[in-house]
Design a protein around this motif. Structure first.
Motif, short mmCIF file in Angstrom:
data_model
loop_
_atom_site.label_atom_id
_atom_site.label_comp_id
_atom_site.label_asym_id
_atom_site.label_seq_id
_atom_site.Cartn_x
_atom_site.Cartn_y
_atom_site.Cartn_z
N GLY A 13 0.80 -1.22 0.00
CA GLY A 13 0.00 0.00 0.00
C GLY A 13 0.83 1.26 0.00
O GLY A 13 0.54 2.22 -0.73
N SER A 14 1.89 1.31 0.80
CA SER A 14 2.72 2.52 0.87
C SER A 14 3.44 2.77 -0.44
O SER A 14 3.64 3.92 -0.85
CB SER A 14 3.71 2.41 2.03
OG SER A 14 4.61 1.32 1.84
N HIS A 15 3.83 1.71 -1.13
CA HIS A 15 4.48 1.89 -2.44
C HIS A 15 3.47 2.35 -3.49
O HIS A 15 3.81 3.15 -4.37
CB HIS A 15 5.16 0.59 -2.87
CG HIS A 15 6.43 0.31 -2.13
ND1 HIS A 15 6.43 -0.24 -0.86
CD2 HIS A 15 7.73 0.51 -2.45
CE1 HIS A 15 7.70 -0.36 -0.44
NE2 HIS A 15 8.49 0.08 -1.39
N LEU A 16 2.24 1.89 -3.39
CA LEU A 16 1.20 2.38 -4.30
C LEU A 16 0.93 3.86 -4.05
O LEU A 16 0.78 4.64 -4.99
CB LEU A 16 -0.09 1.57 -4.13
CG LEU A 16 -1.30 2.11 -4.90
CD1 LEU A 16 -1.03 2.13 -6.41
CD2 LEU A 16 -2.54 1.28 -4.59
N VAL A 17 0.87 4.25 -2.78
CA VAL A 17 0.65 5.66 -2.45
C VAL A 17 1.75 6.52 -3.07
O VAL A 17 1.48 7.57 -3.66
CB VAL A 17 0.58 5.85 -0.93
CG1 VAL A 17 0.58 7.34 -0.57
CG2 VAL A 17 -0.67 5.19 -0.36
N LEU A 18 3.00 6.10 -2.94
CA LEU A 18 4.10 6.84 -3.55
C LEU A 18 3.92 6.96 -5.06
O LEU A 18 4.13 8.04 -5.64
CB LEU A 18 5.43 6.16 -3.24
CG LEU A 18 5.98 6.30 -1.83
CD1 LEU A 18 7.19 5.40 -1.63
CD2 LEU A 18 6.34 7.75 -1.52
N ALA A 19 3.53 5.87 -5.72
CA ALA A 19 3.37 5.89 -7.17
C ALA A 19 2.25 6.83 -7.58
O ALA A 19 2.37 7.57 -8.58
CB ALA A 19 3.09 4.47 -7.68
N LEU A 20 1.16 6.84 -6.83
CA LEU A 20 0.04 7.73 -7.15
C LEU A 20 0.44 9.20 -6.96
O LEU A 20 0.12 10.05 -7.79
CB LEU A 20 -1.17 7.39 -6.27
CG LEU A 20 -1.85 6.06 -6.57
CD1 LEU A 20 -2.85 5.70 -5.46
CD2 LEU A 20 -2.56 6.11 -7.92
#
Length: 331
Positions: A13-20
């Motif tokens: 989830g935290s890596h997805l947040v960074l990507a977004l």
């Protein structure tokens, strides 16, 4: 665009947040921090600490913001624990997921991306595994995710909710820029356990089973870099305009436990302390994905396709902060 990420303080989830955020989107993170870390959530994202079982709080979030899509990552996800607590896993993973999906649909948010798992396949008949492979889970964790997938398939016709079920294989690695990494308590994933054992932060790595019907007797898994996994979530959004989908996400190459240990040793320049033991209940001998459909329909392709590349990013993150986010939070 604005997106809700449940479980956005967790590993994937935290890596997805960074990507977004890197793509210029607004992000609201919903996480109860039972397994995630507040320090993993970038300050530029809105953060709401709440559990999905707090129905009133979840509804308040949809009243406060409108979302273009929901990325649902929050779940209980330990195979071993699911064998011990099957009813809890099915209750929490299924009930919470369906409530979130229903709330999103009622609020007019019609795109829902589910963090699913290769565990829905159980022991596969053929490898690599395609989306058409039989779904026969051998543990309650896989069953709980499959139940959510099946319910979401009905939700499109009834509620107009278009969903993508993304069946992860083994997420691994860390943000190449060092902004996020993998920090579980307890840590159960192979690559970080091997790295932390090598760094002396954990006891010797325990190898679960050396008598599988695989080339070297140890279990084979498909490791996909967590940044590539995050990119796949974003890549599927345009595809949802055409209807609901299910995709396998992996590199398409399997690596055994011994091969992973060898990769860690190459990157670290030292041996991985380890001990051999019996198989773990609920573990298939080999899980390798075919991501051909995802690649063909979205154009997604992994940037970190080599095992040593994946291990290198994980090693760099753990070596820089062997105590994980706890050290960052204390700073």
């Amino acid at each position: 665009m604005r997106y809700l990420v449940s479980g956005g303080a967790g590993y994937v989830g935290s890596h997805l947040v960074l990507a977004l955020l890197d793509a210029g989107h607004e992000v609201v993170v919903l996480d109860d921090l039972s397994m995630g870390h507040r320090a993993a959530v970038p300050t530029s994202a809105e953060f709401v600490q709440a559990t999905l079982s707090d129905r009133a709080r979840v509804q308040e979030i949809f009243s406060a913001w409108s979302f273009d899509a929901v990325f649902h990552m929050a779940a209980l996800s330990l195979v071993g624990d699911s064998m011990k607590e099957p009813l809890r896993y099915c209750r929490e993973n299924v009930a919470n997921s369906l409530f979130l999906a229903e709330t999103a649909a009622r609020a007019g948010c019609t795109k829902f991306v589910l963090s699913s798992t290769a565990a829905v396949f159980g022991v596969p008949r053929e490898v690599p595994i395609t989306e058409e492979a039989p779904t026969t889970p051998v543990n309650p964790y896989g069953l709980s995710k499959l139940m959510v997938e099946q319910a979401l398939a009905w939700a499109e016709g009834a509620h107009g909710l278009r969903s993508a079920a993304l069946r992860y294989f083994n997420a691994a690695g860390a943000d190449p820029a060092g902004r996020a990494g993998e920090d579980h308590d307890p840590e159960t994933h192979l690559i970080p356990r091997a790295i932390l054992a090598t760094l002396g932060e954990l006891p010797p790595l325990h190898v679960f089973g050396t008598d599988y019907d695989t080339p070297d007797g140890t279990a084979v898994r498909d490791y996909v870099h967590v940044a590539d996994l995050a990119a796949a979530h974003i890549a599927v959004l345009p595809r949802l305009d055409q209807g609901s989908v299910r995709y396998n996400i992996g590199n398409g190459a399997g690596h055994s436990v011994r091969e992973v240990m060898a990769a860690v040793e190459r990157v670290a320049g030292r041996p991985v302390p380890h001990e051999n033991g019996p198989r773990r209940a609920g573990d298939p001998p080999a899980l390798v994905a075919s991501s051909a459909r995802l690649r063909a329909e979205t154009g997604w392709t992994p940037r970190f396709a080599e095992l040593d590349q994946i291990v290198r990013t994980a090693w760099d993150w753990h070596a820089a902060q062997p105590n994980g986010y706890r050290a960052r939070a204390a700073a």
